[in-house]
Scaffold this active site. Structure first.
Site, short mmCIF file in Angstrom:
data_model
loop_
_atom_site.label_atom_id
_atom_site.label_comp_id
_atom_site.label_asym_id
_atom_site.label_seq_id
_atom_site.Cartn_x
_atom_site.Cartn_y
_atom_site.Cartn_z
N SER A 98 -5.84 -9.01 1.79
CA SER A 98 -6.91 -8.02 1.80
C SER A 98 -6.66 -6.96 2.86
O SER A 98 -6.81 -5.75 2.62
CB SER A 98 -8.25 -8.71 2.07
OG SER A 98 -9.30 -7.78 2.05
N THR B 25 -13.58 -5.21 -1.01
CA THR B 25 -14.31 -5.81 0.11
C THR B 25 -13.35 -6.70 0.90
O THR B 25 -12.50 -7.39 0.33
CB THR B 25 -15.58 -6.57 -0.35
OG1 THR B 25 -16.21 -7.12 0.81
CG2 THR B 25 -15.28 -7.68 -1.33
N GLU B 26 -13.48 -6.63 2.23
CA GLU B 26 -12.52 -7.27 3.14
C GLU B 26 -12.33 -8.75 2.84
O GLU B 26 -11.26 -9.31 3.09
CB GLU B 26 -13.00 -7.15 4.60
CG GLU B 26 -13.00 -5.74 5.14
CD GLU B 26 -14.36 -5.07 5.03
OE1 GLU B 26 -14.92 -5.02 3.91
OE2 GLU B 26 -14.86 -4.60 6.06
N ASN B 27 -13.38 -9.40 2.35
CA ASN B 27 -13.29 -10.84 2.16
C ASN B 27 -12.60 -11.22 0.85
O ASN B 27 -12.67 -12.38 0.44
CB ASN B 27 -14.68 -11.49 2.26
CG ASN B 27 -15.69 -10.88 1.33
OD1 ASN B 27 -15.79 -9.65 1.25
ND2 ASN B 27 -16.44 -11.68 0.63
#
Lengths: 222, 244, 222, 244
Positions: C89, C47-49
């Site tokens: 990320s 996940t990007e975060n």
């Protein structure tokens, strides 16, 4: 000629480091600066290979070869150290986060150009982190003997050796004097009382300007 | 050296009108709610700071934190990737009324621009956004047969950041995915102010586990039990609280 | 018309994910893909975060709001998770380290162009990580209903909505078919047996090419 | 999924003639001595791989590790920042004889080029090197009144890396300053092979303390008590050992 020894030059440079300053010391002579933190001040030393806040060398035989500085000498840790990788380390450098870098020099020009990585086309060239440091730290200072071993000026009008960086040095601590670079001029701030301005000028490859008083360069026996 | 700041009020006292302020967090996770609210408190009392440019991934949610800062009219421009949320009314209304400027940046480009600002890299090339409306006006260059656009660094006067532990030298750890943009913003601001759950002594954080080294941090303030945006919003909180 | 429901489209997409694959699932419909990992395979979700290896949603009331996905929904951790900041990320994304990104779409063109972030100049634009994902993952797939709610083609000759990325999509899982994009053409791989090629073509905004056999798109009741 | 490789021999078996190989470490700290020696073993037996381009900060020290790889004649080009050491004879002799090519890169630029390779950034601007011989032929551009040069990403076919702990997913921790270039090289290579002191189960490394997430690692081999270059050199070790 009366002159400061390398340890004394390092002592003088150390007096200008503020409490809490983040400092990178070049390999060799500049490393001596860390020995002379004035009482009540604590600088935090950065090494390119990924340590902030390392301490003194360990006793012989106590080396941890995963805990070394940029000169590949073993160091110890002070409380409050951090480890990081090389890209983060040079983000600190290039990003302007270091308060001061103190480097050695082959030549420094009056316009702030520095040559300290190559003595010319012979041999194997090696640059390390010097070119990054000269453009990153908020203040780039040089500590050096005032002249070469064979008597030539190291403070010059224009560098003749390959440059490390252009217009990057702002202060020079030498064995004879403390000189700032202001508007592409050498400005003499301090000199040994045992040497006259004329004598000092004769050992310097570009004009020494005097702006206000020149203080005596006074350093203890260290 | 001790970077501890005694109060939230003092921690945000240096932020002036017209400054660029990076605010950490991704939605509510890692958002420095108490620092933001301290800044609002100052505005309520003094009418300053105002005309701020804020950098954040989002545009706030509900009526607390970043949304409350925007609602006060303190923000003239927002640089973000995703100005939508469960309750984006505050930003949406001002934006559609033309009262707040928006610079929309792809999320990875936003992160990389902030890192570049911190790392002294004034520009870099990325494939992200090539051929889209968000690349308009940006230089294009081909490398190894593929087109890329050039993006510029992003820097700030201040960063307001939330971390977990901080020692007095400013070394930080973060809590889980609350890390997000926070370590990058620490690097990219002239002055980084961090709220931490606990201020500890140098040496209390294992040097192997430091995420943000202290060199990137100028001030720390302890907020032992920080509020979480999602929790506040589920309780329909509004900041400043309306006194009955 | 007989068609797959969103969960069934997600099931089909999940069958193409290899054991050990690193996968990013877009917000919304693509998130359903994680439910259907074939037996014996374990994908690792990004996940990007800043999480690699997150797990399912926690029970209501058990949320940790510092542990969320890109859609800001609470998640849990699987063994072997790592946390990292946003620049790392997106280094994973932009650097080509993800095996597959599965995204939603407003429109996909036969040349692989994708439009999935803006329905035009009205309202507040929001892009998030979509533009990074389309140029980063080794394989970019789309899962979508075959047509819009008001019956318009989503698979088109050229996108009319603002682009997310150019020539980035290589496979499309729809409610009626599985279509690859090869040399800027839609190539039909699978379709529901209940729909004829002509009927499918009528619902598609660009020519469907047939190269070799077209398999039946068979999906369980999920 | 389990990225464990049983033997050092197998771990280096994919490296072919002419490939670019990043080798981690700064001097001896973080140098994957056993992986390098396994590659030498293969060369001694098969005369392959050869004609390698190696990326490392240095050029080896003494007659072990990278120096030994160079001494075998396996390396045709070295990309590094500092090809000097306590005992640089191996590289120096070959270099002065014109038998090995050198691309000298400032250390911070080397690190950033590797990171850029890993992060999908084909080029970036840096002040480092501007106006020096090392900037010759590189595009110059001014940003905000200051000149910068453009540098390109650096990628590799393989990275050989040393870490401390690794779980079977490839999540890594490093030991102290042995971190250095290792996490960056993990990002920038098509295939990253890591020697770790201990392979552990997923979940045995706290996710907060993972330095290199497993996505950047393709294979792990356990070397429980790795040799340290400095220790070998103090004992005047030579690799391969000369059999009497």
């Amino acid at each position: 000629m009366n002159k400061l020894n390398p340890t004394q030059i390092a002592w003088r440079a150390a007096q200008d480091i503020a409490d809490g300053a983040y400092v990178n010391l070049g390999i060799g002579l500049p490393e001596l600066v860390a020995r002379f933190q004035p009482p009540g001040r604590q600088a935090i030393f950065h090494t390119e290979n990924g340590i902030l806040g390392f301490g003194e060398a360990p006793a012989a035989g106590q080396e941890d070869w995963d805990l070394i500085n940029a000169g590949k000498k073993a160091v110890t840790l002070n409380p409050g150290t951090a480890f990081f990788h090389h890209a983060d380390s040079f983000a600190m450098v290039r990003g302007g986060h270091l308060d001061v870098a103190i480097l050695g020099a082959y030549e420094v020009a009056e316009n702030g150009d520095l040559a300290n990585w190559s003595t010319g086309p012979n041999g194997v060239p090696a640059v390390g982190g010097a070119m990054d440091l000269v453009h990153g730290a908020k203040r780039v200072a040089v500590i050096t003997d005032h002249i070469t071993k064979d008597g030539k000026a190291k403070l010059v009008k224009r560098c003749t050796l390959p440059l490390t960086g252009v217009q990057c040095v702002t202060r020079i601590y030498t064995s004879l004097a403390l000189i700032d670079i202001v508007d592409a001029h050498f400005v003499l701030r301090e000199k040994l009382s045992s040497i006259s301005l004329d004598e000092l000028q004769a050992l310097t490859g570009a004009e020494l300007h005097v702006v206000g008083a020149v203080a005596d360069l006074i350093v203890p026996d260290v | 050296m001790d970077k501890t700041i005694a109060t939230l009020r003092e921690a945000v006292s240096g932020i002036d009108d017209g400054m660029t302020v990076m605010i950490g967090g991704f939605g509510g996770s890692g958002a420095p709610i108490e620092l933001i609210h301290a800044l609002i408190d100052r505005f309520v009392q003094t009418r300053h700071p105002t005309n701020l440019t804020v950098v954040n991934n989002n545009a706030g949610n509900g009526h607390v934190g970043l949304a409350a800062l925007i609602e006060q009219g303190m923000v003239s421009k927002l640089i973000c990737s995703f100005p939508r949320s469960a309750d984006p009314r505050v930003f949406t209304d001002l934006y559609l009324a033309g009262k707040i400027e928006l610079e929309l940046v792809p999320q990875g480009t936003l992160a990389e621009r902030i890192r570049a600002g911190g790392a002294g890299i004034p520009a870099f090339y990325t494939p992200t956004g090539y051929g889209t409306d968000l690349a308009k006006g940006k230089p294009v260059e081909e490398f190894e047969g593929r087109p890329y656009i050039r993006e510029r660094w992003l820097k700030a006067d201040f960063a307001l950041v939330k971390a977990h532990l901080g020692d007095t030298f400013g070394n930080l750890t973060f809590n889980k995915a609350a890390r997000n943009f926070n370590p990058l913003m620490c690097m990219a601001a002239q002055t980084t102010i961090v709220q931490v759950s606990s201020i500890v002594r140098p040496g209390d954080i294992d040097p192997e586990t430091v995420v943000t080294p202290g060199i990137f941090v100028q001030g720390l303030v302890e907020v032992a039990e920080p509020a979480q945006e999602e929790t506040l919003n589920r309780a329909n909180a509004v900041y400043p609280e309306v006194v009955q």
